[in-house]
Design a protein around this motif. Structure first.
Motif, mmCIF file in Angstrom:
data_model
loop_
_atom_site.group_PDB
_atom_site.id
_atom_site.type_symbol
_atom_site.label_atom_id
_atom_site.label_comp_id
_atom_site.label_asym_id
_atom_site.label_seq_id
_atom_site.Cartn_x
_atom_site.Cartn_y
_atom_site.Cartn_z
ATOM 1 N N GLU A 194 0.827 -1.207 0.000
ATOM 2 C CA GLU A 194 0.000 0.000 0.000
ATOM 3 C C GLU A 194 0.860 1.255 0.000
ATOM 4 O OE1 GLU A 194 -3.108 0.107 2.929
ATOM 5 O OE2 GLU A 194 -3.790 2.057 2.175
ATOM 6 N N LEU A 195 1.984 1.188 0.701
ATOM 7 C CA LEU A 195 2.888 2.337 0.734
ATOM 8 C C LEU A 195 3.380 2.653 -0.685
ATOM 9 C CD1 LEU A 195 4.583 4.388 2.352
ATOM 10 C CD2 LEU A 195 6.320 2.605 2.631
ATOM 11 N N ILE A 196 3.843 1.610 -1.377
ATOM 12 C CA ILE A 196 4.400 1.828 -2.718
ATOM 13 C C ILE A 196 3.323 2.349 -3.668
ATOM 14 C CG2 ILE A 196 5.428 0.665 -4.720
ATOM 15 C CD1 ILE A 196 6.608 -1.359 -2.649
ATOM 16 N N THR A 197 2.164 1.690 -3.665
ATOM 17 C CA THR A 197 1.138 2.097 -4.628
ATOM 18 C C THR A 197 0.594 3.480 -4.309
ATOM 19 O OG1 THR A 197 -0.491 0.861 -3.346
ATOM 20 C CG2 THR A 197 0.412 -0.225 -5.294
ATOM 21 N N SER A 198 0.478 3.829 -3.014
ATOM 22 C CA SER A 198 -0.073 5.154 -2.721
ATOM 23 C C SER A 198 0.940 6.244 -3.038
ATOM 24 C CB SER A 198 -0.565 5.238 -1.272
ATOM 25 O OG SER A 198 0.472 4.897 -0.394
ATOM 26 N N VAL A 199 2.228 5.948 -2.873
ATOM 27 C CA VAL A 199 3.249 6.925 -3.274
ATOM 28 C C VAL A 199 3.169 7.140 -4.786
ATOM 29 C CG1 VAL A 199 5.731 7.239 -3.584
ATOM 30 C CG2 VAL A 199 4.835 6.535 -1.354
ATOM 31 N N ARG A 212 9.808 13.465 -1.842
ATOM 32 C CA ARG A 212 10.174 13.288 -0.441
ATOM 33 C C ARG A 212 8.965 13.528 0.458
ATOM 34 N NH1 ARG A 212 15.456 16.396 1.318
ATOM 35 N NH2 ARG A 212 14.661 17.497 -0.485
ATOM 36 N N ARG A 213 8.219 14.570 0.111
ATOM 37 C CA ARG A 213 7.031 14.919 0.881
ATOM 38 C C ARG A 213 6.000 13.788 0.826
ATOM 39 N NH1 ARG A 213 3.228 19.298 0.482
ATOM 40 N NH2 ARG A 213 1.437 18.653 1.767
ATOM 41 N N ILE A 214 5.813 13.225 -0.374
ATOM 42 C CA ILE A 214 4.835 12.138 -0.524
ATOM 43 C C ILE A 214 5.229 10.959 0.357
ATOM 44 C CG2 ILE A 214 3.827 10.463 -2.128
ATOM 45 C CD1 ILE A 214 4.267 12.477 -4.366
ATOM 46 N N VAL A 215 6.490 10.581 0.295
ATOM 47 C CA VAL A 215 6.944 9.431 1.069
ATOM 48 C C VAL A 215 6.738 9.699 2.562
ATOM 49 C CG1 VAL A 215 8.966 8.046 1.705
ATOM 50 C CG2 VAL A 215 8.573 8.650 -0.691
ATOM 51 N N ARG A 216 7.080 10.927 2.982
ATOM 52 C CA ARG A 216 6.923 11.266 4.399
ATOM 53 C C ARG A 216 5.446 11.178 4.804
ATOM 54 N NH1 ARG A 216 9.661 16.281 4.662
ATOM 55 N NH2 ARG A 216 7.624 17.270 4.420
ATOM 56 N N ASP A 217 4.600 11.779 3.991
ATOM 57 C CA ASP A 217 3.145 11.746 4.277
ATOM 58 C C ASP A 217 2.624 10.321 4.380
ATOM 59 O OD1 ASP A 217 3.184 14.431 4.142
ATOM 60 O OD2 ASP A 217 1.950 14.620 2.325
ATOM 61 N N GLU A 218 2.985 9.537 3.392
ATOM 62 C CA GLU A 218 2.385 8.201 3.296
ATOM 63 C C GLU A 218 2.918 7.274 4.377
ATOM 64 O OE1 GLU A 218 -0.185 7.332 1.414
ATOM 65 O OE2 GLU A 218 -0.241 9.423 0.738
ATOM 66 N N THR A 219 4.207 7.361 4.687
ATOM 67 C CA THR A 219 4.720 6.515 5.772
ATOM 68 C C THR A 219 4.032 6.887 7.076
ATOM 69 O OG1 THR A 219 6.571 8.036 5.964
ATOM 70 C CG2 THR A 219 7.000 5.974 4.819
ATOM 71 N N LYS A 220 3.785 8.154 7.253
ATOM 72 C CA LYS A 220 3.122 8.611 8.479
ATOM 73 C C LYS A 220 1.685 8.105 8.510
ATOM 74 C CE LYS A 220 2.464 12.817 11.177
ATOM 75 N NZ LYS A 220 2.401 14.280 11.073
ATOM 76 N N ARG A 221 1.002 8.255 7.371
ATOM 77 C CA ARG A 221 -0.404 7.835 7.306
ATOM 78 C C ARG A 221 -0.545 6.335 7.595
ATOM 79 N NH1 ARG A 221 -3.912 5.724 3.570
ATOM 80 N NH2 ARG A 221 -2.334 5.564 1.938
ATOM 81 N N LEU A 222 0.389 5.551 7.087
ATOM 82 C CA LEU A 222 0.302 4.104 7.261
ATOM 83 C C LEU A 222 0.985 3.630 8.543
ATOM 84 C CD1 LEU A 222 0.954 3.114 3.566
ATOM 85 C CD2 LEU A 222 -1.184 2.809 4.812
#
Lengths: 291, 109, 440
Positions: free
Chosen positions: C389-394, C411-421
């Motif tokens: 899910e992390l990879i696909t949502s990024v 970088r922002r996307i990865v930070r957001d998504e890791t936090k969300r998940l």
């Protein structure tokens, strides 16, 4: 009828109908040389087991015969592993005409006191070969047996004045009835798959049988040897049916289906064999089974 | 399609008929032997709360009974070994291969 | 009690199991002029075998030159895709090489009942005595525990021999009976289930973008309904195989039936168009010794060697999923070590050490050692349930045009998504290092 000379060692023959793979394996599917899904029917395996039991009981040897290409050797070697003493392959294409197969078989089994067959093959053929073999041998036949009493059959030899073997067996009749038979030898028998279950071959025999010799008999091209008329599957001829008579729908339905009427158009007649056969043929023709 | 005209996942699932489990098993060839090669001691299953075999057996051969036991059918067995590995009751499943020449025969696997 | 000098043997070697391992062992032994009996419990070799679909037969160069001209191959894999699935997303890395469609080829799809049967014919041609429909029920051992033969389920079924090579598959009761296995743990195994689906060849060619004998192998992460494992789709000539590999304890705990998981895969929007309208031709299942090196038994005992799945010679390392090649190679090396030991007259564990030495110096154990961490990493909960899910949502946010909002930057996307998940940076870094170690 020709009796087997009592001096010759007795032979029980078993005919194994080799059927090529019925399995459609796609574009790379098995060809005729592929023996993985080819083989013989449970009825043929039962016939082999019965042949082995009978030969043990009367001190006979067992000849196993199959018709087919070299891929059919495997079922013969399996028969040798189980205890058959001789393996013969009639070199012919799978699915050869029953009359040709029967003619060739009859030559090979000429010295056999009992010829055993399964009553159906894997490809569900007409089941006519055993009858044709009996015809060529001019010997007795008993087809579709549900049991064979090996002990009683073997002991018949001692009781008979000339040492003749008689096979004691039970045949299935219509309507769940059974017919108890004493069949004189030589004879051709076909058996249902339930009469016996084939023994496991001992490991050492299975190993030795891998290189067991299979006698291959070349057969001439097809030429339907003086065979009786072809029996085709039942195809009723079209005939005009009168509208069913009846008061209401149920009545008409009953009239149409014979439901509720007293069972059986059959009749029992006592005639000499020749007349009886003619009568049966006439009746079948009348019912539309024969042309 | 939904009323709003957007495709939904489960529409795909219904574009072909899902076959019944028996039809699924009927695609497989089994040369069944009269000896049951796997024996389940149902009395040992009565105290089992997880019954992992019921879920995991790919041939769905383990059937729970109303009294908490298990009924097992060996005839359409893939001979995979899943059941004895997921079973956590010692001695509940006695697992052997079928007699030589019997059991499952794969063709397009 | 047992007087070995009076005991005659029936043959030099009994090989149990005519799969790729046993057959390759038998080929080597028979060609060396030894008396080999090859026992198979199925009615023909391959009849009990099922796999994830692709065989890499280059190791056969050593045994059957020009094997590709005669092997019953369905298609040559010229397209390899790795797919990451969430319920409504799919990220695919798709690689195509036309070079894999010409000799010496790379991977091939084949039916095991065809392939193993074909291979076993080579063992017979070499002089091995193949006996099918024969189940080995146990080992014969002398008073000292040395293996001196096998017991089969046929009448008169004991076979005494100088060496037993157990290639009796993933459940290997012989290796267990000989005490070569550590205690069995269900967590080391996965269940492979698959459907072989019929489609006309031209439809397969069109849907998968291939021609002639070219084929496709798709490996899938995610889409297995919360059960740790993976999925696969691959093409045969006129069938497509769809299946899943499922970690046993998870499968049982999740209370999802195997066939439901296949149905879930087939209905995924990324898979459904490939297989829709296809009729199930065969359903099948088999176990996989998934844990690789960590579950391997001791490979030799007195009078006995173990090869193939029986020795857990199966590489389940995420992007590499191989087994038949490891089976063929381990069987071949077992055969060579056996020839050496028989000639030297020493069939003790020490005398058979040439087997492990050969495995250690070739890909068989070198790949397993190099990738020893991979199976557990690939089947770990984060790789299975969080990272897809992390990879696909990024990727989804990368390609989503959210005008008038400006692009957020990777970088922002990865930070957001890791936090969300709820992915902790610490875990991500550690798994990254683990991945590099595992696959590097």
């Amino acid at each position: 009828m020709t009796a087997v000379p009592s001096t010759a060692p007795a032979v029980v023959a078993v005919c194994l109908k080799w059927t090529p793979s019925p399995f459609d394996g796609g574009p790379l599917g098995p060809d005729e040389g592929d023996d993985r899904f080819a083989g013989v029917s449970p009825a043929d395996r039962a016939a082999l087991e019965l042949a082995l039991q009978l030969s043990d009981a009367i001190g006979a040897s067992v000849t196993a015969i199959a018709a087919g290409p070299s891929a059919a050797d495997r079922v013969l070697r399996d028969a040798v592993a189980a205890g058959a003493t001789r393996a013969v392959r009639l070199d012919m294409a799978a699915g050869s005409d029953s009359r040709d197969v029967a003619f060739e078989l009859a030559q090979v089994v000429a010295d056999a006191c009992v010829v055993l067959c399964g009553d159906y093959s894997l490809d569900r053929g007409s089941g006519a070969v055993p009858a044709f073999v009996a015809h060529h041998r001019r010997c007795a036949q008993a087809l579709g047996l549900v049991s064979v009493d090996v002990t009683a059959s073997a002991s018949s030899v001692a009781g008979a004045p000339d040492g003749e073997l008689t096979i004691h067996a039970v045949r299935r009749l219509d309507g769940g009835r059974r017919e108890v038979l004493a069949v004189p030898t030589p004879c051709v028998l076909s058996v249902e798959g339930s009469v016996a279950s084939l023994r496991r071959a001992p490991l050492r025999r299975a190993l030795a049988a891998r290189s067991a010799p299979v006698e291959v008999i070349a057969t001439p091209p097809a030429h339907h040897h003086g065979a009786p008329a072809i029996v085709t599957p039942y195809r009723p001829r079209a005939r005009t049916m009168p509208a069913p008579a009846g008061e209401d729908v149920l009545g008409r339905l009953r009239a149409l289906t014979d439901a509720g009427t007293s069972g059986g158009r059959g009749e029992t007649v006592e005639l000499a064999p020749r007349e009886a056969a003619a009568r049966i043929v006439d009746t079948l023709r009348g019912w539309g089974y024969l042309d | 399609m939904t009323a709003h005209g957007t495709p939904r996942n489960h529409d795909h699932a219904h574009r072909w008929p899902e076959i019944s489990f028996q039809d699924r098993m009927d695609t497989v060839r089994f040369d069944v032997h009269e000896r049951a090669h796997i024996v389940v001691d149902g009395s040992k299953c009565e105290g089992c709360s997880t019954q992992h075999c019921v879920v995991a057996c790919p041939a769905n051969l383990f059937v729970p009974t109303s009294d908490g036991g298990i009924v097992f059918n060996y005839e359409q067995c893939f001979e995979c070994g899943t059941c004895y590995l997921v079973c956590n009751v010692e001695g509940a499943i006695t697992w052997t291969y079928p007699d030589g020449g019997h059991g499952v025969v794969f063709r397009r696997t | 009690m047992d007087d070995r000098s009076l005991t005659t043997t029936d043959c030099d070697v009994v090989v149990v199991g005519a799969g790729p391992a046993g057959t390759c062992a038998a080929i080597v032994l028979a060609r060396a002029g030894l008396d080999v009996v090859l026992l198979e419990r199925g009615p023909f070799p391959g009849s009990k075998n099922m796999y994830g679909g692709v065989v890499y037969p280059r190791i056969l160069d050593e045994l059957i030159p020009s094997w590709w001209e005669e092997a019953p191959v369905q298609r040559w894999v010229t397209r390899r895709s790795t797919m990451v699935l969430t319920p409504d997303q799919a990220l695919t890395v798709d690689f195509r090489s036309q070079r894999w469609g010409a000799p010496p080829y790379n991977g091939a799809t084949a039916y095991r009942p065809d392939f193993d049967h074909w291979l076993a014919a080579h063992a017979e041609a070499a002089g091995a005595q193949l006996v099918c429909s024969t189940t080995v029920t146990g080992l014969l051992r002398d008073a000292g525990g040395r293996v001196v033969g096998v017991r089969t389920d046929r009448p008169d079924g004991d076979l005494r021999t100088r060496l037993v090579i157990a290639c009796d598959g993933v459940n290997s009761f012989l290796a267990k009976e000989a005490g070569l296995y550590p205690p069995v743990d269900a967590a080391n195994y996965t269940l492979g289930v698959k459907e072989t689906l019929a489609l006309p060849k031209d439809v397969i060619d069109e849907r998968f973008g291939v021609r002639g004998r070219e084929g496709v192998d798709i490996e899938i992460l995610g889409g297995t309904g919360g059960v740790n494992g993976g999925g696969f789709v691959y093409t045969n000539l006129d069938t497509v195989a769809v299946g899943a590999v499922l970690k046993l304890p998870k499968l049982a705990a999740q209370r999802r039936r195997p066939e439901e998981i296949i149905a879930g895969l087939k209905s995924h929007p990324a898979i459904a168009p490939l297989v829709e309208g296809a009729e199930v031709k065969e359903y099948s299942a088999h176990l996989i010794p998934e844990a690789g090196l960590s579950m391997m038994p001791r490979l030799a005992g007195d009078g006995m060697l173990v090869a193939g799945d029986a020795a857990a010679m199966c590489l389940a390392a995420g992007i590499w999923l191989e087994g038949v090649n490891f089976a063929m190679a381990s069987g071949m090396y077992a055969g060579r070590a056996a020839v050496e030991a028989l000639r030297a007259g020493d069939l003790s564990t020490a005398g058979l050490a040439g087997y492990e030495r050969r495995l250690s110096s070739t890909f068989v154990l070198r790949d397993h050692r190099k990738l020893r961490r991979a199976p557990s990493l690939v089947l770990s909960d984060r790789v299975q349930h969080v990272y897809p899910e992390l990879i696909t949502s990024v990727v989804e946010r990368m390609f989503r045009v959210d005008n008038p909002a400006p692009k957020p930057g990777l970088r922002r996307i990865v930070r957001d998504e890791t936090k969300r998940l709820g992915v902790r940076t610490r875990d991500l870094v550690r798994d990254g290092i683990d991945g590099l170690r595992s696959f590097g």
